[in-house]
Design a protein around this motif. Structure first.
Motif, PDB file in Angstrom:
ATOM      1  N   ARG A  91       0.835  -1.216   0.000  1.00 10.60           N
ATOM      2  CA  ARG A  91       0.000   0.000   0.000  1.00 10.60           C
ATOM      3  C   ARG A  91       0.865   1.259   0.000  1.00 10.60           C
ATOM      4  NH1 ARG A  91      -2.848  -3.079   3.739  1.00 10.60           N
ATOM      5  NH2 ARG A  91      -2.090  -1.836   5.508  1.00 10.60           N
ATOM      6  N   ALA A  92       1.963   1.211   0.758  1.00 13.75           N
ATOM      7  CA  ALA A  92       2.874   2.368   0.789  1.00 13.75           C
ATOM      8  C   ALA A  92       3.493   2.594  -0.581  1.00 13.75           C
ATOM      9  CB  ALA A  92       3.961   2.153   1.837  1.00 13.75           C
ATOM     10  N   ALA A  93       3.888   1.505  -1.248  1.00 11.59           N
ATOM     11  CA  ALA A  93       4.494   1.622  -2.573  1.00 11.59           C
ATOM     12  C   ALA A  93       3.486   2.143  -3.595  1.00 11.59           C
ATOM     13  CB  ALA A  93       5.056   0.276  -3.014  1.00 11.59           C
ATOM     14  N   ILE A  94       2.255   1.666  -3.503  1.00  9.31           N
ATOM     15  CA  ILE A  94       1.211   2.119  -4.429  1.00  9.31           C
ATOM     16  C   ILE A  94       0.947   3.608  -4.238  1.00  9.31           C
ATOM     17  CG2 ILE A  94      -1.262   1.958  -4.941  1.00  9.31           C
ATOM     18  CD1 ILE A  94      -1.012  -1.087  -4.348  1.00  9.31           C
ATOM     19  N   LEU A  95       0.879   4.029  -2.979  1.00 11.96           N
ATOM     20  CA  LEU A  95       0.628   5.445  -2.690  1.00 11.96           C
ATOM     21  C   LEU A  95       1.753   6.316  -3.249  1.00 11.96           C
ATOM     22  CD1 LEU A  95      -1.294   7.406  -1.312  1.00 11.96           C
ATOM     23  CD2 LEU A  95      -0.011   7.093   0.813  1.00 11.96           C
ATOM     24  N   ARG A  96       2.988   5.874  -3.076  1.00 14.85           N
ATOM     25  CA  ARG A  96       4.111   6.625  -3.626  1.00 14.85           C
ATOM     26  C   ARG A  96       4.023   6.696  -5.149  1.00 14.85           C
ATOM     27  NH1 ARG A  96       9.602   5.545  -0.073  1.00 14.85           N
ATOM     28  NH2 ARG A  96       8.588   5.193   1.920  1.00 14.85           N
ATOM     29  N   ARG A  97       3.731   5.557  -5.747  1.00 13.26           N
ATOM     30  CA  ARG A  97       3.661   5.503  -7.219  1.00 13.26           C
ATOM     31  C   ARG A  97       2.607   6.473  -7.744  1.00 13.26           C
ATOM     32  NH1 ARG A  97       4.900   2.273 -11.614  1.00 13.26           N
ATOM     33  NH2 ARG A  97       3.208   1.787 -13.065  1.00 13.26           N
ATOM     34  N   GLU A  98       1.459   6.524  -7.082  1.00 17.22           N
ATOM     35  CA  GLU A  98       0.380   7.405  -7.518  1.00 17.22           C
ATOM     36  C   GLU A  98       0.768   8.877  -7.383  1.00 17.22           C
ATOM     37  OE1 GLU A  98      -2.782   6.143  -5.005  1.00 17.22           O
ATOM     38  OE2 GLU A  98      -3.421   4.502  -6.335  1.00 17.22           O
ATOM     39  N   ARG A  99       1.572   9.174  -6.362  1.00 19.87           N
ATOM     40  CA  ARG A  99       1.890  10.567  -6.068  1.00 19.87           C
ATOM     41  C   ARG A  99       3.182  11.059  -6.723  1.00 19.87           C
ATOM     42  NH1 ARG A  99       0.492  10.961   0.455  1.00 19.87           N
ATOM     43  NH2 ARG A  99      -1.763  11.153   0.221  1.00 19.87           N
ATOM     44  N   LEU A 100       3.964  10.161  -7.281  1.00 19.94           N
ATOM     45  CA  LEU A 100       5.259  10.552  -7.833  1.00 19.94           C
ATOM     46  C   LEU A 100       5.184  11.651  -8.895  1.00 19.94           C
ATOM     47  CD1 LEU A 100       7.266   7.181  -8.064  1.00 19.94           C
ATOM     48  CD2 LEU A 100       7.789   9.176  -6.649  1.00 19.94           C
ATOM     49  N   PRO A 101       4.316  11.546  -9.897  1.00 19.38           N
ATOM     50  CA  PRO A 101       4.305  12.592 -10.930  1.00 19.38           C
ATOM     51  C   PRO A 101       4.038  13.981 -10.360  1.00 19.38           C
ATOM     52  CG  PRO A 101       3.099  10.654 -11.676  1.00 19.38           C
ATOM     53  CD  PRO A 101       3.378  10.443 -10.223  1.00 19.38           C
ATOM     54  N   GLU A 102       3.044  14.099  -9.494  1.00 18.10           N
ATOM     55  CA  GLU A 102       2.706  15.397  -8.917  1.00 18.10           C
ATOM     56  C   GLU A 102       3.810  15.895  -7.994  1.00 18.10           C
ATOM     57  OE1 GLU A 102      -1.413  17.354  -7.434  1.00 18.10           O
ATOM     58  OE2 GLU A 102      -0.742  15.626  -6.260  1.00 18.10           O
ATOM     59  N   ALA A 103       4.401  14.972  -7.219  1.00 20.13           N
ATOM     60  CA  ALA A 103       5.477  15.361  -6.306  1.00 20.13           C
ATOM     61  C   ALA A 103       6.707  15.828  -7.078  1.00 20.13           C
ATOM     62  CB  ALA A 103       5.838  14.191  -5.392  1.00 20.13           C
ATOM     63  N   ASN A 104       7.047  15.128  -8.137  1.00 14.91           N
ATOM     64  CA  ASN A 104       8.201  15.538  -8.940  1.00 14.91           C
ATOM     65  C   ASN A 104       7.959  16.885  -9.614  1.00 14.91           C
ATOM     66  OD1 ASN A 104      10.063  13.481  -8.477  1.00 14.91           O
ATOM     67  ND2 ASN A 104       9.125  12.138 -10.004  1.00 14.91           N
ATOM     68  N   ALA A 105       6.741  17.115 -10.064  1.00 23.96           N
ATOM     69  CA  ALA A 105       6.412  18.406 -10.674  1.00 23.96           C
ATOM     70  C   ALA A 105       6.554  19.526  -9.645  1.00 23.96           C
ATOM     71  CB  ALA A 105       4.987  18.370 -11.229  1.00 23.96           C
ATOM     72  N   ALA A 106       6.165  19.245  -8.396  1.00 27.61           N
ATOM     73  CA  ALA A 106       6.275  20.239  -7.327  1.00 27.61           C
ATOM     74  C   ALA A 106       7.736  20.551  -7.020  1.00 27.61           C
ATOM     75  CB  ALA A 106       5.567  19.739  -6.074  1.00 27.61           C
ATOM     76  N   VAL A 107       8.575  19.512  -6.980  1.00 31.56           N
ATOM     77  CA  VAL A 107      10.000  19.714  -6.705  1.00 31.56           C
ATOM     78  C   VAL A 107      10.658  20.482  -7.844  1.00 31.56           C
ATOM     79  CG1 VAL A 107      12.212  18.541  -6.379  1.00 31.56           C
ATOM     80  CG2 VAL A 107      10.169  17.689  -5.203  1.00 31.56           C
TER      81      VAL A 107
END
Length: 225
Positions: free
Chosen positions: A157-173
Motif C-alpha cells: 500500500r505504501a508503494a502504491i501510494l508513492r507511485r500514484e503521487r510521484l508525478p505530482e510530487a516531482n512536478a512540485a520539486v
C-alpha cells in the motif's frame, strides 16, 4: 489480544526507529567537526543514505570528496530540525538532495504541505549557503509487486501510494527548483521496465534499491558531479 500484540510491536518498531534516527544525527554531529568544507554533499532520507557513493567513486577511479548525510526514515520536517547536521555544518560547494519520499507515503500528506516544508529547507540553504550549487533530485520509481512480497503489513500500500503521487510530487520539486534558481535533475533513466516500475532485479523491497541500481543512477548524474 492479537490487536494488542500488533500495536505493541508497532510501538516497538516506532521507538527503535526513533532511537536509530537520533543516534545517526548524533554521529553526524561529531563527524561534522572534521569535514573539509567546500566539497560535495549528498543528503536526504534512506534512499540517499544507502547510496554507496564511496565505493562507486573508487570503482570509477574518480577522486572526489562526497559526504553522505542521509538518514533512513527521515521526512522533510525532520530534516528541518537537523539542518545543521545534514547540510549547513558542511558548507558544501554542491548539494544533492533527495528528501520527501517518506512524506508522500503518509496517507494524509498534501501537495501543499510537501511544498511548504521543502520550501523552508531551500530558504535556509539560500540564506545561509548562497554560493552553493543545489540539485533537487527527482524521486525514484517504485515496484509495488516486489513490495507485496515483503513480510511486513502495508508495504504494498505504501508503494502504491508513492507511485500514484510521484508525478505530482516531482512536478512540485521541479517548480521549487525553478523558484529558487536551483537545478532539478531526473537521473532515473534505466531504472524502470516497460511498466514504469523499478526493475525487479534492482528492487530490494519495492522502494529501496540494490547497489546495481545506484550504478545506473551514478552514470546518469556523473556530469553534475
Amino acid at each position: 489480544m492479537a490487536e494488542e500484540s500488533k500495536n505493541a510491536f508497532s510501538d516497538f518498531i516506532g521507538d527503535f526507529m526513533k532511537r536509530e534516527k537520533a543516534d545517526k544525527l548524533e554521529r553526524y554531529r561529531h563527524l561534522n567537526k572534521f569535514v573539509k568544507k567546500g566539497h560535495i554533499l549528498f543528503t536526504g532520507s534512506s534512499l540517499m543514505e544507502q547510496f554507496p557513493i564511496q565505493e562507486i567513486l573508487l570503482n570509477h577511479g574518480m577522486n572526489l570528496t562526497i559526504y553522505n548525510r542521509g538518514i533512513g526514515g527521515y521526512t522533510i520536517p525532520e530534516m528541518l530540525d537537523a539542518m545543521n547536521e545534514q547540510i549547513l555544518d558542511l558548507e558544501p560547494s554542491k548539494i544533492f538532495i533527495n528528501i520527501g519520499t517518506n512524506d508522500i507515503s503518509i496517507p494524509d500528506e498534501t501537495k501543499e504541505k510537501l511544498i511548504s516544508d521543502y520550501r523552508q529547507v531551500l530558504t535556509q540553504i539560500k540564506e545561509k549557503l548562497p554560493e552553493t550549487v543545489v540539485y533537487l533530485m527527482a524521486y525514484y520509481p517504485v515496484n509495488e509487486t516486489v513490495a507485496a512480497k515483503m513480510p511486513w503489513p502495508g508495504a504494498d500500500r505504501a508503494a502504491i501510494l508513492r507511485r500514484e503521487r510521484l508525478p505530482e510530487a516531482n512536478a512540485a520539486v521541479k517548480a521549487l527548483a525553478e523558484e529558487f534558481g536551483y537545478n532539478y535533475i531526473d537521473v532515473n533513466d534505466g531504472l524502470t521496465g516497460p511498466d514504469g516500475k523499478t526493475k525487479e532485479e534492482f528492487s530490494i523491497d519495492g522502494i529501496h534499491m540494490w547497489s546495481d541500481a545506484y550504478e545506473v543512477v551514478f552514470e546518469n548524474m556523473k556530469k553534475y558531479l
